[in-house]
Design an enzyme around this catalytic site. Structure first.
Site, mmCIF file in Angstrom:
data_model
loop_
_atom_site.group_PDB
_atom_site.id
_atom_site.type_symbol
_atom_site.label_atom_id
_atom_site.label_comp_id
_atom_site.label_asym_id
_atom_site.label_seq_id
_atom_site.Cartn_x
_atom_site.Cartn_y
_atom_site.Cartn_z
ATOM 1 N N LYS A 10 6.756 4.656 11.015
ATOM 2 C CA LYS A 10 6.450 3.331 10.468
ATOM 3 C C LYS A 10 7.274 2.250 11.188
ATOM 4 O O LYS A 10 8.214 2.568 11.943
ATOM 5 C CB LYS A 10 6.755 3.341 8.971
ATOM 6 C CG LYS A 10 5.773 4.184 8.134
ATOM 7 C CD LYS A 10 6.245 4.188 6.681
ATOM 8 C CE LYS A 10 5.245 4.770 5.727
ATOM 9 N NZ LYS A 10 5.760 4.729 4.324
ATOM 10 N N PHE A 58 2.491 -1.879 -5.788
ATOM 11 C CA PHE A 58 3.315 -1.938 -4.570
ATOM 12 C C PHE A 58 2.480 -2.185 -3.309
ATOM 13 O O PHE A 58 3.020 -2.279 -2.219
ATOM 14 C CB PHE A 58 4.174 -0.673 -4.418
ATOM 15 C CG PHE A 58 3.399 0.625 -4.294
ATOM 16 C CD1 PHE A 58 2.870 1.027 -3.068
ATOM 17 C CD2 PHE A 58 3.214 1.454 -5.397
ATOM 18 C CE1 PHE A 58 2.176 2.225 -2.942
ATOM 19 C CE2 PHE A 58 2.513 2.653 -5.284
ATOM 20 C CZ PHE A 58 1.992 3.038 -4.042
ATOM 21 N N ARG A 86 5.377 17.626 5.497
ATOM 22 C CA ARG A 86 5.891 16.923 4.308
ATOM 23 C C ARG A 86 7.327 17.383 4.007
ATOM 24 O O ARG A 86 8.165 16.592 3.602
ATOM 25 C CB ARG A 86 5.005 17.177 3.088
ATOM 26 C CG ARG A 86 3.638 16.540 3.138
ATOM 27 C CD ARG A 86 3.630 15.050 2.946
ATOM 28 N NE ARG A 86 4.047 14.598 1.645
ATOM 29 C CZ ARG A 86 3.809 13.362 1.185
ATOM 30 N NH1 ARG A 86 3.139 12.473 1.924
ATOM 31 N NH2 ARG A 86 4.238 13.002 0.011
ATOM 32 N N THR A 92 9.359 10.722 -1.107
ATOM 33 C CA THR A 92 9.047 9.311 -0.806
ATOM 34 C C THR A 92 10.260 8.378 -0.880
ATOM 35 O O THR A 92 10.418 7.492 -0.029
ATOM 36 C CB THR A 92 7.954 8.822 -1.788
ATOM 37 O OG1 THR A 92 6.845 9.724 -1.719
ATOM 38 C CG2 THR A 92 7.494 7.420 -1.449
ATOM 39 N N ARG A 103 13.716 11.428 5.883
ATOM 40 C CA ARG A 103 14.001 10.328 4.944
ATOM 41 C C ARG A 103 15.384 10.476 4.314
ATOM 42 O O ARG A 103 16.029 9.475 3.984
ATOM 43 C CB ARG A 103 12.918 10.287 3.867
ATOM 44 C CG ARG A 103 11.576 9.751 4.387
ATOM 45 C CD ARG A 103 10.455 10.040 3.407
ATOM 46 N NE ARG A 103 9.221 9.352 3.728
ATOM 47 C CZ ARG A 103 8.071 9.571 3.084
ATOM 48 N NH1 ARG A 103 8.015 10.462 2.104
ATOM 49 N NH2 ARG A 103 6.983 8.913 3.428
ATOM 50 N N GLU A 137 -7.361 11.287 7.699
ATOM 51 C CA GLU A 137 -6.425 10.402 8.387
ATOM 52 C C GLU A 137 -6.380 10.662 9.887
ATOM 53 O O GLU A 137 -6.308 9.717 10.675
ATOM 54 C CB GLU A 137 -5.028 10.543 7.772
ATOM 55 C CG GLU A 137 -4.974 9.978 6.355
ATOM 56 C CD GLU A 137 -3.610 10.059 5.693
ATOM 57 O OE1 GLU A 137 -3.473 9.503 4.596
ATOM 58 O OE2 GLU A 137 -2.687 10.690 6.261
HETATM 59 O O1 CDP Z 1 4.392 8.142 1.826
HETATM 60 P P1 CDP Z 1 4.258 9.059 0.641
HETATM 61 O O2 CDP Z 1 3.001 9.908 0.671
HETATM 62 O O3 CDP Z 1 5.489 9.877 0.425
HETATM 63 O O4 CDP Z 1 4.166 8.117 -0.676
HETATM 64 P P2 CDP Z 1 2.909 7.419 -1.361
HETATM 65 O O5 CDP Z 1 3.069 7.574 -2.833
HETATM 66 O O6 CDP Z 1 1.633 7.879 -0.749
HETATM 67 O O7 CDP Z 1 3.135 5.870 -1.042
HETATM 68 C C1 CDP Z 1 2.848 5.345 0.235
HETATM 69 C C2 CDP Z 1 3.979 4.440 0.652
HETATM 70 O O8 CDP Z 1 4.013 3.298 -0.198
HETATM 71 C C3 CDP Z 1 5.374 5.043 0.542
HETATM 72 O O9 CDP Z 1 5.715 5.864 1.644
HETATM 73 C C4 CDP Z 1 6.235 3.796 0.470
HETATM 74 O O10 CDP Z 1 6.452 3.228 1.755
HETATM 75 C C5 CDP Z 1 5.345 2.843 -0.331
HETATM 76 N N1 CDP Z 1 5.704 2.827 -1.775
HETATM 77 C C6 CDP Z 1 6.517 1.813 -2.268
HETATM 78 O O11 CDP Z 1 6.942 0.937 -1.507
HETATM 79 N N2 CDP Z 1 6.848 1.751 -3.600
HETATM 80 C C7 CDP Z 1 6.393 2.696 -4.449
HETATM 81 N N3 CDP Z 1 6.727 2.614 -5.756
HETATM 82 C C8 CDP Z 1 5.586 3.748 -3.979
HETATM 83 C C9 CDP Z 1 5.260 3.783 -2.631
HETATM 84 MG MG MG Z 2 0.987 9.429 0.470
#
Ligand code: CDP
Ligand code: MG
Length: 159
Positions: A10, A58, A86, A92, A103, A137
């Site tokens: 990113k 978000f 993953r 996340t 991360r 994707e």
């Molecule tokens: O990226 P990942 O699959 O782990 O998480 P997601 O639930 O699919 O969310 C996508 C992206 O949104 C995350 O990687 C974060 O950058 C952002 N996000 C955020 O800023 N605040 C949240 N409460 C949840 C997600």
């Molecule tokens: Mg995701």
């Protein structure tokens, strides 16, 4: 069993000069990079990639973040690659991501901090969440001509 999944470095990973460190985590695990490019996406593309999140609170912050600088996109192949990638990436929220994950080693922000500031969680990497997401994707980010079949050393010494 052999799967392909999407990995994105990113904007925060690109701007912090962590592209090489991040890619090497996947290479060292024995995963094979079968496609790679730098892309600066726009709002429309963000909405396609994050279609599942458009209605979330978000999303606005996430879109601002994801279009703020270029991204390095990779298609990564390996045995159960979706789940494995993953694990290499970690959960996340960087604050609670396990040490040893990307991360957990290179970021530290919490949901609470990001939510209070109204900004996206800067967590360096995107990785497809499941096999169905991975197929969608990889084809959203890469054309057939941009994906390569080649022999890697992993096939003799890792797999
Ligand atoms: O990226 P990942 O699959 O782990 O998480 P997601 O639930 O699919 O969310 C996508 C992206 O949104 C995350 O990687 C974060 O950058 C952002 N996000 C955020 O800023 N605040 C949240 N409460 C949840 C997600
Ligand atoms: Mg995701």
């Amino acid at each position: 069993m052999i799967e392909r999944t999407l990995v994105l470095v990113k904007p925060d990973g690109v701007q912090r000069g962590l592209i090489g460190d991040i890619i090497s985590r996947f290479e060292k695990r024995g995963l094979k990079i079968v496609g790679m490019k730098m892309v600066w996406v726009d709002k429309d593309f963000s909405k396609q990639h994050y279609s599942a999140h458009i209605d979330k609170n978000f999303y606005k912050g996430l879109e601002d973040f994801i279009i703020s600088a270029p991204i390095v996109a990779m298609a990564v192949e390996g045995i159960n690659a979706v789940e494995l990638v993953r694990k290499v990436v970690g959960s996340t929220e960087p604050k609670s991501a396990p040490i040893g994950t990307i991360r957990g080693d290179f970021a530290h922000v919490s949901y609470e901090y990001a939510d209070k500031k109204g900004i996206s969680i800067k967590n360096l990497v995107h990785a497809s969440g499941n096999s169905e997401e991975a197929e969608q994707e990889v084809s959203l980010w890469f054309s057939v001509e941009e994906l390569f079949n080649y022999k890697s050393a992993n096939q003799d010494y890792v797999m």
